[in-house]
Write an enzyme that holds these catalytic residues in place. Structure first.
Site, PDB file in Angstrom:
ATOM      1  N   SER A 164       0.831  -1.190   0.000  1.00  0.00           N
ATOM      2  CA  SER A 164       0.000   0.000   0.000  1.00  0.00           C
ATOM      3  C   SER A 164       0.876   1.254   0.000  1.00  0.00           C
ATOM      4  O   SER A 164       1.753   1.387  -0.849  1.00  0.00           O
ATOM      5  CB  SER A 164      -0.922  -0.057   1.215  1.00  0.00           C
ATOM      6  OG  SER A 164      -1.957   0.852   1.096  1.00  0.00           O
ATOM      7  N   ARG A 233     -11.844   6.613   9.260  1.00  0.00           N
ATOM      8  CA  ARG A 233     -11.347   5.247   9.330  1.00  0.00           C
ATOM      9  C   ARG A 233     -12.369   4.251   8.768  1.00  0.00           C
ATOM     10  O   ARG A 233     -12.021   3.264   8.132  1.00  0.00           O
ATOM     11  CB  ARG A 233     -11.021   4.900  10.786  1.00  0.00           C
ATOM     12  CG  ARG A 233     -10.438   3.527  10.987  1.00  0.00           C
ATOM     13  CD  ARG A 233      -9.152   3.355  10.209  1.00  0.00           C
ATOM     14  NE  ARG A 233      -8.439   2.152  10.578  1.00  0.00           N
ATOM     15  CZ  ARG A 233      -7.325   1.737   9.984  1.00  0.00           C
ATOM     16  NH1 ARG A 233      -6.814   2.440   9.000  1.00  0.00           N
ATOM     17  NH2 ARG A 233      -6.728   0.644  10.375  1.00  0.00           N
ATOM     18  N   ASP A 330      -8.483  -6.589  -4.791  1.00  0.00           N
ATOM     19  CA  ASP A 330      -8.068  -5.248  -4.356  1.00  0.00           C
ATOM     20  C   ASP A 330      -8.663  -4.217  -5.314  1.00  0.00           C
ATOM     21  O   ASP A 330      -8.239  -4.109  -6.459  1.00  0.00           O
ATOM     22  CB  ASP A 330      -6.534  -5.176  -4.362  1.00  0.00           C
ATOM     23  CG  ASP A 330      -6.002  -3.856  -3.817  1.00  0.00           C
ATOM     24  OD1 ASP A 330      -6.803  -2.915  -3.618  1.00  0.00           O
ATOM     25  OD2 ASP A 330      -4.786  -3.769  -3.587  1.00  0.00           O
ATOM     26  N   HIS A 363      -7.937  -5.216  -0.533  1.00  0.00           N
ATOM     27  CA  HIS A 363      -6.638  -4.564  -0.442  1.00  0.00           C
ATOM     28  C   HIS A 363      -5.808  -5.070   0.745  1.00  0.00           C
ATOM     29  O   HIS A 363      -4.592  -5.189   0.658  1.00  0.00           O
ATOM     30  CB  HIS A 363      -6.875  -3.057  -0.326  1.00  0.00           C
ATOM     31  CG  HIS A 363      -5.630  -2.271  -0.127  1.00  0.00           C
ATOM     32  ND1 HIS A 363      -4.629  -2.238  -1.068  1.00  0.00           N
ATOM     33  CD2 HIS A 363      -5.203  -1.505   0.903  1.00  0.00           C
ATOM     34  CE1 HIS A 363      -3.648  -1.467  -0.619  1.00  0.00           C
ATOM     35  NE2 HIS A 363      -3.965  -1.025   0.564  1.00  0.00           N
TER      36      HIS A 363
END
Lengths: 395, 202
Positions: A164, A233, A330, A363
């Protein structure tokens, strides 16, 4: 990301580790950032595991993602409930074997997990920086890591590994310090954000900035913008999973009830999960750091910086042997983005391997136990380590 | 190692740069690396094959060979190997041209549809022939282009390649010992293996 860190079934662990701090860039030698402003002094939190061999050829730098930290494996104390975020991958006999390699994991510049960031004290005012903290880039983060490695006396890395945003740093390392990087493993990452990725980050940032407690970033002596950060978040979490992962994990199951409540309490399990993750996150992360790091990720564009006009031109500077890995589900950094970087590497005659791993978990798949990923990483690093040993024998 | 791969390996000069298309789990590349100090790259479609290769320390790209070959620079390789794959390619003529661009020499091997048993099957049973080398039914086969050794030689000259070496064998490709056929290869061989390139002489 730390919600995935779990105890290994086998109980094998690198054991106790200690968070250390490296200070540099004391004014007037302040660090000049890509954005033009200066920052100093700078502190970088880091941890090391294993030991550096005689030739200094077995150092591996692990780079964490957005909300991660330097605590990659092992425990701080015997009562620690959880190990570091990649304990499944890093440890004795594991894919990144601490019996063989010297592991360094540093916390990124701009974070709140021990490195200098917006929550640190601004020496000029004696108060936390807040929005006076300069905007940092992925390049700045990598330059700070380079300063740390210089301090540790490491001039060549066996491998640089990260997923990432950590993967962006891997790419940056390979292009910025080609002579230092023998091999590089960018996982679930991209050379630049798509509009989709920037859009999600912007919504997350807006939710923080819309929280009345945010107060233009000056909230350190009062109530924090926890609601905004929790929502940010939650948005992030949705992008880290996948349609399939959420269907399997939650479906439309209800949370501790048999029927709808006909109000705005938690009805569905997925709602409960997101609220829980959001609330847990605010206990450990700073809202301003979230703003700065997501912005750094959005600005990242490996092709269009430092005088290069394309990804192919950027990789012309690289010398590393690459292993690029993407995951089928992802949707934040889909496989086509990894394939694009592989294409650019091939055009430069770089030695590159690429694998798209079938995974339902979106992901975040690189953070979850996966025997395939482990065997890819250990085989690849093992080969590079063998080549490095041969080279050092020949010298 | 498979007999056909042994022959292919024997044609490759030590220290060469090799691209193996459809490399499977990397047996040939691994052999070439260990015995001929070759630097090799494989291309393989299956995740299982690719991950096996990388776990062995080989460099491999997961993808479709038709697409993957396009990104390499001209003359990137000394040898490009297309082993037992030509019969599964949609546009072999386009692929071969691309391979001649990226490689100095091309090694192609394929099952020979001109083998006498195949000819007999069609003649006597009237059904589409099946063999150990081409074991599928007409409706579920990945082999969309069955060809004979004769076909291939004609094809090679039509697209302007020179054949530098050719070997015909009558061994099932999973066996590691085999026979080389010298007389009447198009009738008697189960496999053809060719070394191709542009211009004259090796």
């Amino acid at each position: 990301m730390s919600e995935y860190a779990t105890h290994e079934d086998t109980g094998v662990s690198v054991g106790l580790v200690e968070k250390k701090f490296f200070h540099f860039a004391d004014p007037p030698q302040a660090m000049v950032l890509e954005g033009g402003s200066s920052l100093g002094p700078v502190t970088i939190a880091y941890e090391t595991m294993g030991s550096l061999n005689h030739a200094g050829s077995n150092a591996i730098l692990i780079l964490h993602a957005l909300s991660g930290d330097s605590h990659v494996a092992g425990y701080y104390g015997k009562e620690d409930p959880k190990p570091g975020w990649w304990d499944i991958m890093v440890g004795p006999g594991k894919a990144i074997d601490t019996d063989r390699y010297f592991i360094i994991c540093s916390n990124i510049l701009g974070s709140c997990m021990g490195s200098t960031g917006p929550s640190s004290i601004n020496p000029e005012t004696g108060r936390p920086y807040g929005l006076d903290f300069p905007v940092v880039t992925i390049g700045d983060m990598v330059r700070a890591q380079k300063a740390l490695l210089d301090h540790l006396g490491i001039n060549r890395l066996l491998s640089v590994i990260g997923g990432s945003i950590g993967g962006m740093q891997v790419l940056e390392w390979a292009v910025r310090y080609p002579k230092m990087v023998r091999s590089a493993i960018p996982l679930a990452t991209t050379t630049r954000h798509s509009a989709l990725a920037i859009a999600f980050n912007e919504v997350a940032r807006q939710s923080i900035m819309a929280d009345p407690n945010w107060n233009n970033g000056q909230y350190y002596d009062r109530e924090k913008p926890n609601l905004g950060l929790a929502v940010a978040r939650m948005i992030g979490h949705i992008t880290y999973l996948s349609d399939e992962a959420m269907r399997v994990k939650f479906g439309r199951r209800l949370q501790d009830k048999n029927d709808f409540s006909f109000n705005f309490d938690v009805d569905f399990q997925v709602e409960g999960y997101l609220r829980y993750q959001g609330n847990k996150f605010v206990e450990r992360f700073d809202a301003n750091s979230f703003l700065y790091i997501t912005k750094a990720a959005d600005y990242f564009d490996l092709g269009l910086r430092n005088g290069t006009q394309s990804v192919t031109e950027a990789f012309a500077r690289a010398r590393a042997k690459f292993l690029v890995v993407s995951f089928t589900s992802d949707w934040l950094y889909p496989t086509y983005q990894s394939k694009k970087m592989v294409k650019a590497m091939k055009k430069n005659n770089l030695d590159v391997s690429f694998c798209e791993i079938e995974a339902d978990w979106g992901h975040d798949a690189f953070l979850l136990p996966n025997p395939r990923l482990s065997s890819l990483i250990s085989g690849f690093i093992g080969q590079v380590a063998g080549e490095a040993e041969e080279e050092s024998r020949a010298v | 190692m498979r007999f056909d791969l042994q022959i292919i390996a024997s044609w490759i000069t030590p220290g060469a740069r090799v691209l193996d298309l459809g490399c499977g789990e990397g047996d040939l590349l691994d052999y070439l690396r260990k015995n001929k100090q070759v630097t090799g790259i494989g291309i393989e479609r299956s995740e299982a094959g690719v991950s096996q290769c990388i776990a062995r320390g080989l460099s491999v790209l997961q993808g479709d060979i038709n697409e993957e070959v396009q990104d390499f620079r001209d003359n990137s390789f000394d040898y490009v190997i297309l082993s037992q794959t030509l019969q599964q390619v949609y546009t072999p003529d386009q692929l071969l041209v691309e391979l001649l661009r990226i490689g100095r020499r091309i090694i192609v091997s394929f099952p020979n549809f001109g083998h006498y048993q195949i000819r007999l099957q069609l003649l006597t049973s009237g059904y589409t022939p099946k063999s150990k080398e081409l074991p599928y039914n007409w409706y579920d086969t990945p082999n969309i282009r069955v060809l004979t050794i004769k076909d291939f030689k004609k094809f090679a000259s039509e697209i302007g390649c020179t054949i530098f070496k050719e070997v015909a064998i009558n061994t099932h490709h999973h066996e590691d010992r085999g026979n080389i056929i010298h007389r009447l290869p198009n009738l008697r061989a189960t496999y053809g293996i060719f070394l191709l390139g542009q211009g004259k002489g090796p």
